[in-house]
Design a protein around this motif. Sequence first.
Motif, PDB file in Angstrom:
ATOM      1  N   THR B  39      39.062  19.062  -9.172  1.00  0.00           N
ATOM      2  CA  THR B  39      38.120  18.069  -8.659  1.00  0.00           C
ATOM      3  C   THR B  39      36.679  18.509  -8.875  1.00  0.00           C
ATOM      4  O   THR B  39      35.845  17.747  -9.364  1.00  0.00           O
ATOM      5  N   ILE B  40      36.411  19.770  -8.500  1.00  0.00           N
ATOM      6  CA  ILE B  40      35.031  20.250  -8.600  1.00  0.00           C
ATOM      7  C   ILE B  40      34.576  20.301 -10.049  1.00  0.00           C
ATOM      8  O   ILE B  40      33.508  19.809 -10.401  1.00  0.00           O
ATOM      9  N   HIS B 257      33.711   8.417 -14.549  1.00  0.00           N
ATOM     10  CA  HIS B 257      34.827   9.238 -14.070  1.00  0.00           C
ATOM     11  C   HIS B 257      34.310  10.440 -13.295  1.00  0.00           C
ATOM     12  O   HIS B 257      34.866  10.808 -12.262  1.00  0.00           O
ATOM     13  N   SER B 258      33.208  11.041 -13.794  1.00  0.00           N
ATOM     14  CA  SER B 258      32.634  12.187 -13.090  1.00  0.00           C
ATOM     15  C   SER B 258      32.195  11.789 -11.694  1.00  0.00           C
ATOM     16  O   SER B 258      32.415  12.519 -10.732  1.00  0.00           O
ATOM     17  N   ILE B 259      31.566  10.602 -11.588  1.00  0.00           N
ATOM     18  CA  ILE B 259      31.126  10.148 -10.257  1.00  0.00           C
ATOM     19  C   ILE B 259      32.343   9.961  -9.362  1.00  0.00           C
ATOM     20  O   ILE B 259      32.320  10.285  -8.181  1.00  0.00           O
ATOM     21  N   ALA B 260      33.440   9.460  -9.942  1.00  0.00           N
ATOM     22  CA  ALA B 260      34.657   9.271  -9.144  1.00  0.00           C
ATOM     23  C   ALA B 260      35.154  10.607  -8.603  1.00  0.00           C
ATOM     24  O   ALA B 260      35.480  10.732  -7.421  1.00  0.00           O
ATOM     25  N   TRP B 261      35.186  11.622  -9.464  1.00  0.00           N
ATOM     26  CA  TRP B 261      35.628  12.943  -8.996  1.00  0.00           C
ATOM     27  C   TRP B 261      34.683  13.465  -7.927  1.00  0.00           C
ATOM     28  O   TRP B 261      35.127  14.034  -6.918  1.00  0.00           O
ATOM     29  N   ALA B 262      33.373  13.278  -8.128  1.00  0.00           N
ATOM     30  CA  ALA B 262      32.401  13.748  -7.145  1.00  0.00           C
ATOM     31  C   ALA B 262      32.632  13.042  -5.807  1.00  0.00           C
ATOM     32  O   ALA B 262      32.550  13.666  -4.743  1.00  0.00           O
ATOM     33  N   GLY B 263      32.940  11.733  -5.868  1.00  0.00           N
ATOM     34  CA  GLY B 263      33.224  10.988  -4.640  1.00  0.00           C
ATOM     35  C   GLY B 263      34.438  11.551  -3.923  1.00  0.00           C
ATOM     36  O   GLY B 263      34.451  11.687  -2.698  1.00  0.00           O
ATOM     37  N   ALA B 264      35.455  11.905  -4.706  1.00  0.00           N
ATOM     38  CA  ALA B 264      36.660  12.480  -4.114  1.00  0.00           C
ATOM     39  C   ALA B 264      36.342  13.805  -3.439  1.00  0.00           C
ATOM     40  O   ALA B 264      36.832  14.107  -2.346  1.00  0.00           O
ATOM     41  N   LEU B 265      35.475  14.581  -4.092  1.00  0.00           N
ATOM     42  CA  LEU B 265      35.067  15.853  -3.512  1.00  0.00           C
ATOM     43  C   LEU B 265      34.372  15.620  -2.171  1.00  0.00           C
ATOM     44  O   LEU B 265      34.603  16.334  -1.197  1.00  0.00           O
ATOM     45  N   LEU B 266      33.544  14.571  -2.116  1.00  0.00           N
ATOM     46  CA  LEU B 266      32.837  14.256  -0.866  1.00  0.00           C
ATOM     47  C   LEU B 266      33.825  13.944   0.256  1.00  0.00           C
ATOM     48  O   LEU B 266      33.648  14.403   1.384  1.00  0.00           O
ATOM     49  N   ILE B 267      34.850  13.135  -0.052  1.00  0.00           N
ATOM     50  CA  ILE B 267      35.833  12.809   0.990  1.00  0.00           C
ATOM     51  C   ILE B 267      36.501  14.077   1.492  1.00  0.00           C
ATOM     52  O   ILE B 267      36.629  14.309   2.695  1.00  0.00           O
ATOM     53  N   THR B 268      36.904  14.934   0.544  1.00  0.00           N
ATOM     54  CA  THR B 268      37.575  16.163   0.930  1.00  0.00           C
ATOM     55  C   THR B 268      36.672  17.026   1.803  1.00  0.00           C
ATOM     56  O   THR B 268      37.094  17.547   2.837  1.00  0.00           O
ATOM     57  N   LEU B 269      35.409  17.158   1.394  1.00  0.00           N
ATOM     58  CA  LEU B 269      34.475  17.974   2.164  1.00  0.00           C
ATOM     59  C   LEU B 269      34.227  17.374   3.545  1.00  0.00           C
ATOM     60  O   LEU B 269      34.102  18.091   4.530  1.00  0.00           O
ATOM     61  N   PHE B 270      34.182  16.047   3.598  1.00  0.00           N
ATOM     62  CA  PHE B 270      33.971  15.352   4.870  1.00  0.00           C
ATOM     63  C   PHE B 270      35.106  15.676   5.838  1.00  0.00           C
ATOM     64  O   PHE B 270      34.867  16.037   7.002  1.00  0.00           O
TER      65      PHE B 270
END
Lengths: 347, 290, 323
Positions: B39-40, B257-270
């Motif tokens: 993800t990162i 796609h990169s923004i999508a992965w970054a968004g997923a990272l945000l959810i995980t971090l949240f």
Amino acid sequence: MLTSRKYLIRSTRFAAIVAIAVASTFGVAAQATDITGAGSSFVYPVVSKWSAAYAEKTGNHVNYQSIGSGGGIAQIKAGTVDFGASDMPLDEATLSKFGLGQFPDVIGGIVPAFNVEGIAPGKMVLDGTTLADIYLGKVTKWNDPAIAKLNPSLTLPAATITVVHRSDGSGTTFNFSDYLAKVSPEWKTKVGEGTAVQWPVGVGGKGNEGVSAYVKQIKNSIGYVEYAFALQNHIGYALMKNAAGNVVEPTIANFQAAADTADWKNSKNFNLVMTNAPGAKAWPITATSWVIMYKQPKNLTNAKVTFDFFKWAYEHGQDQARSLDYVPLPPSLVEQIENYWKTEYKL
Amino acid sequence: MSNAGIYLRRRLVNVIALLFGGFATVLGLIFLVWILWVTISNGLSAIHPRLFTKITAYADQGGLANAIVGSLLMDMMALLICAPIGVLAGTYLAEYANRSKLGASIRFLNDILLSAPSIVMGLFVYVIIVLPMSNLTHGNISFSGFAGAVALALIGLPVIVRTTDEMLQLVPGTLREAALSLGVPQWKLTVQVLIRAASSGILTGVLLALARLAGETAPLLFTAFGNNFMTVHPLDKMASLPVAIYQYTNDPSPAMHSIAWAGALLITLFVLALSLLTRLLFSRKKVSYE
Amino acid sequence: MQVTSAVPLARDIDRRARADARHDRIFHRVLKFCALLVLATLLGAALSTLWGGREVLFGHGLHFLTSDSWNPVEDDYGALAPIFGTLVTSLIALVIAVPISFGVAIFLTEIAPTWMRGPVSAAIELLAGIPSIIYGMWGLFVFVPFMANIEPALSDTLGNLPLIGKLFQGPPLGLGLLTAGIVLAVMILPFISSVMREVFQTVPTRLKESSYALGSTTWEVLWDIVLPYTRSAVIGGIFLGLGRALGETMAVTFVLGNSYNITASLLMPGTSISSSIANEFNEAVGVHRSALIALGFLLFVVTFVVLLIARLMLHQLAKREGK
């Protein structure tokens, strides 16, 4: 005590939120017009790009969400959105029953993608019947005479073909299967056309990215993806022999050639799928998507803004469409659409 | 078998079991690191201040600001709806209906609710909230952040009910008897003794529910709908991170796609931040009930 | 006997008792209302799918339940392949995730040094916080190619075994039932393990210490004391995981291969109820949409039956133990 205090805090907070919600509903309203559209995921990138530019220019927000063509049709019927967008045209009966009208917005292409060792992208030539036979499971090896005859200069491996198709319902599948049904009678009777069909062979990938990932990962596979996807993700695509018998490349000019030669003049409500178009340079699997609106909309202001938005997009959104590898509608078609608005819509 | 043999076998079994425990944990951590790393590394190119300042309308030139705000609002609203109801319902099951037929059937149905496909809950909320709202307001209010929050709450609810129920049942009866013998009314006993005693477990349930609902896409498509522009109005169509991710993965452009992965990272971090924070706030020494 | 003395103090006590009783009643009602809300939610959701899918569920008799054909063009639908895929992937997920979760819970409650427990359990729980679409993308881009590399080895070794050999034969595409099952196992692992860990901690120290005093090993304490004491809650945790496995969509859809097949091989592509719904719902209209909603109803039924069987087995177990 701690626990009950916690609950008290929670419930106060909840009450506060509810209060804000209620206050803001009945208090502040009226700003620039917000219109809502829903449907096809195929047009999502270009419609969102248009809406951002349109918002900067006019202040009106066009909020388009890709919930799928089926969802778009359902939502416009339910009246929860101002316009729907579908990759599959609605038929006369449905249009007149619900009092809906439809018109095309943008054009795109679908390309066969393959992964065969030693054959470079753009070097393989296929025709409609061969493609249909591969997807029917009748042509199973890459060195099948049918493929060899189209590609005399290539050394084709004796490997088994792995067929990859979309697993999700999609406009891409609708246009692809519609094309195969037009060129192969056997496909028409055995499988037919639709956003989802009963595939005789193969594995299903979700979305364009699913299909392209499978094609990249599985050796000797074939799939089909949107042109923009193949181009931006460097996936090997094949050339096609079109209805006029010429071998054509998937290019913006050839997609536009297909749109130009498609018989729009004689299609009522633009109910025409333009695969297998007759033009000499026409790319055979060219697709469009339709905007669907009520002919007598409940909310006049929103309907007017919607028309203004698409008018603006036809006139000023062409470069943005091209930058995303979509094809703007040819001028003749735009003219026909604007006439259609005048005659069919009561605003 | 000789005594020494039995002893040896027991030692061996013990060592194997403990080794297996370590192995299992390492395996779990490997998968975590693996997924996070993917993800990162995929989202890295999109990690940029504009991710937090610009809205999704600008696509690859934009960010996720409206989606972040929408997700925060809807997740919090969802939790405010499902946590109290879930804890109270779980308490009812454990304390009032433990042996009754009604309790048994609600418990059973709750287990079914756990596996309800999330898209079905979205459709259900569409039918009971979105359509009536649309009809009442002549289409002015249809999809809304509130409807999205209700759909998410329905996803989280059964998780909280189940864990609260289990955790309360594990509180020893002696605690109840001691409190009752002091003349404490049952509601006080439940709220101040039992729920408190089981609070760590109940909290785990709430966090699991949050973790589950924070990543859901399907229930939001037909309820909150999504919005390319910023809104904080609960009755407006609202953007969310999962819906933005879902739409961006369908986009041809690798930048999206990169923004999508970054968004997923945000959810995980949240989810991580929230779970660490709550653990920090509520970390008290474990009650041993003795 | 009620004390009806005229002493003010006693009257106060009486009033307080009555107030307490009233509060208790209100509290009871509030709780019951919340519990009934859960009931109403399920009934509402189930009935709405039953209504939405009525055309397909009741239109053609038992055809929907007995056919394995799925043809949106002809509007001919059978749910057998999706049901099969759902059950198989969930079973694989449980077979893998339950022992691993137990291992993790053992590690976190018995083995790990105290300073390590907090961070490691938070890390494992973080697996639950990863959005399912990321499991899907990770599965699609990373795990499927990984499986494609190890599947030939599986076919060569396990594929030659007598009974279970058939399960592991097939083309090494990397996608399919086994891959989906493993991804599901990783997803449900945190649900099961964190419940297990949480309940293992609640076992009274007295019980464990008595067992240790009798010379038990750590494993024996876990297996003979901790596990029986917490059995109901452990099974609750497994149901949490099973529930997620049965209903999971996004993660499965990307790696399952999505073809309406029923095959003996776990390496072949299949489909599941929730992934079929997620795949096709957006574009579906008319009977097709109805068929997908009917599938949603079937998932409720499948879950009901699975849980019922699990309950009956537990009941038998309890009987045998003489409880």
